[in-house]
Design an enzyme around this catalytic site. Structure first.
Site, PDB file in Angstrom:
ATOM      1  N   HIS A  44      79.077  22.305  10.983  1.00 59.32           N
ATOM      2  CA  HIS A  44      78.107  22.071  12.067  1.00 59.32           C
ATOM      3  C   HIS A  44      78.821  22.142  13.408  1.00 59.32           C
ATOM      4  CE1 HIS A  44      80.248  18.290  11.674  1.00 59.32           C
ATOM      5  NE2 HIS A  44      80.002  18.149  12.964  1.00 59.32           N
ATOM      6  N   HIS A 126      82.751  23.155  19.421  1.00 59.34           N
ATOM      7  CA  HIS A 126      83.575  23.733  18.348  1.00 59.34           C
ATOM      8  C   HIS A 126      82.933  23.421  17.006  1.00 59.34           C
ATOM      9  CE1 HIS A 126      84.761  19.509  18.378  1.00 59.34           C
ATOM     10  NE2 HIS A 126      85.072  19.676  17.095  1.00 59.34           N
TER      11      HIS A 126
HETATM   12  O1  3AM Z   1      82.322  17.982  15.155  1.00 52.33           O
HETATM   13  P1  3AM Z   1      83.523  17.396  14.520  1.00 52.33           P
HETATM   14  O2  3AM Z   1      83.521  17.518  13.026  1.00 52.33           O
HETATM   15  O3  3AM Z   1      84.811  17.845  15.142  1.00 52.33           O
HETATM   16  O4  3AM Z   1      85.105  13.894  14.484  1.00 52.33           O
HETATM   17  C1  3AM Z   1      83.742  13.630  14.265  1.00 52.33           C
HETATM   18  C2  3AM Z   1      82.968  14.883  14.008  1.00 52.33           C
HETATM   19  O5  3AM Z   1      83.432  15.856  14.877  1.00 52.33           O
HETATM   20  C3  3AM Z   1      83.120  13.169  15.529  1.00 52.33           C
HETATM   21  O6  3AM Z   1      81.738  13.378  15.348  1.00 52.33           O
HETATM   22  C4  3AM Z   1      81.573  14.448  14.443  1.00 52.33           C
HETATM   23  C5  3AM Z   1      80.707  14.023  13.293  1.00 52.33           C
HETATM   24  O7  3AM Z   1      81.291  12.938  12.623  1.00 52.33           O
HETATM   25  N1  3AM Z   1      83.434  11.776  15.807  1.00 52.33           N
HETATM   26  C6  3AM Z   1      83.722  10.821  14.909  1.00 52.33           C
HETATM   27  N2  3AM Z   1      83.956   9.657  15.532  1.00 52.33           N
HETATM   28  C7  3AM Z   1      83.848   9.906  16.856  1.00 52.33           C
HETATM   29  C8  3AM Z   1      83.981   9.115  18.027  1.00 52.33           C
HETATM   30  N3  3AM Z   1      84.279   7.818  17.980  1.00 52.33           N
HETATM   31  C9  3AM Z   1      83.520  11.266  17.029  1.00 52.33           C
HETATM   32  N4  3AM Z   1      83.339  11.812  18.224  1.00 52.33           N
HETATM   33  C10 3AM Z   1      83.486  11.008  19.286  1.00 52.33           C
HETATM   34  N5  3AM Z   1      83.788   9.699  19.203  1.00 52.33           N
END
Ligand code: 3AM
Length: 176
Positions: A44, A126
């Site tokens: 995603h 990304h």
């Molecule tokens: O889109 P990606 O997969 O890079 O890393 C987590 C993931 O990113 C991010 O939200 C997406 C879905 O889980 N994520 C997790 N904890 C987070 C936080 N505390 C976060 N993004 C920002 N702050």
């Protein structure tokens, strides 16, 4: 099972089956296999991460989404790279259509009005392809991915257990 009292939520662009397949192929080219590839059904593009949200706040979150003005747009995912700190392998568009940060800004503003803590880091669009990747030299995708975006989605994330970890709670179609 009892209803959860809170859920880990985020807004995202959710690929259809063909884009999902293309993202998987991109991961293979970029070297996702050297780390932990994201489960294909979990691929995603995050818009805004909300974190744990109490169930009684879900209507507020949906109201924010209802108010978003979105036109369909096209993404061309054409490059991949690697972040040292998070050890994430990702792919991304080199040209970001204005509509994408536009969506991020609208969601952020709406959520902030509802009392959700805003993301302080700049938005870096990304798709995470793999985690725990030691190092990858950035490059260009052999097959750029044409991703026609015509909706955004609210996703629930569960931390434990086997992937897939993400589930679409609701989709909001673009105003065509
Ligand atoms: O889109 P990606 O997969 O890079 O890393 C987590 C993931 O990113 C991010 O939200 C997406 C879905 O889980 N994520 C997790 N904890 C987070 C936080 N505390 C976060 N993004 C920002 N702050």
């Amino acid at each position: 099972l009892p209803e959860p009292t809170q859920q880990r939520l985020f807004f995202a662009l959710w690929p259809d089956a063909s884009v999902r397949q293309a993202l998987q192929a991109a991961g293979r080219q970029a070297g996702a296999g050297s780390g932990r590839p994201v489960h294909p059904d979990d691929l995603h593009m995050t818009l805004v991460f909300l974190g744990q949200v109490a169930t009684e706040r879900l209507p507020d979150v949906q109201t924010v989404a209802d108010g978003i003005v979105m036109r369909p747009f096209d993404l061309a995912i054409d490059r991949f790279g690697w972040w040292k700190r998070s050890r994430i392998l990702w792919c991304a568009p080199s040209r970001v259509p204005e509509a994408l940060p536009g969506l991020f800004d609208q969601l952020q503003a709406g959520l902030a009005d509802c009392g959700f803590a805003p993301e302080r880091r700049p938005y870096r669009p990304h798709v995470t392809l793999a985690r725990k990747v030691t190092q990858v030299v950035p490059g260009t995708l052999d097959r750029p991915i044409a991703w026609p975006v015509d909706s955004f989605a609210l996703i629930a994330s569960r931390t434990g257990g086997e992937p897939p970890r993400y589930r679409v709670l609701k989709k909001w179609p673009a105003d065509s």
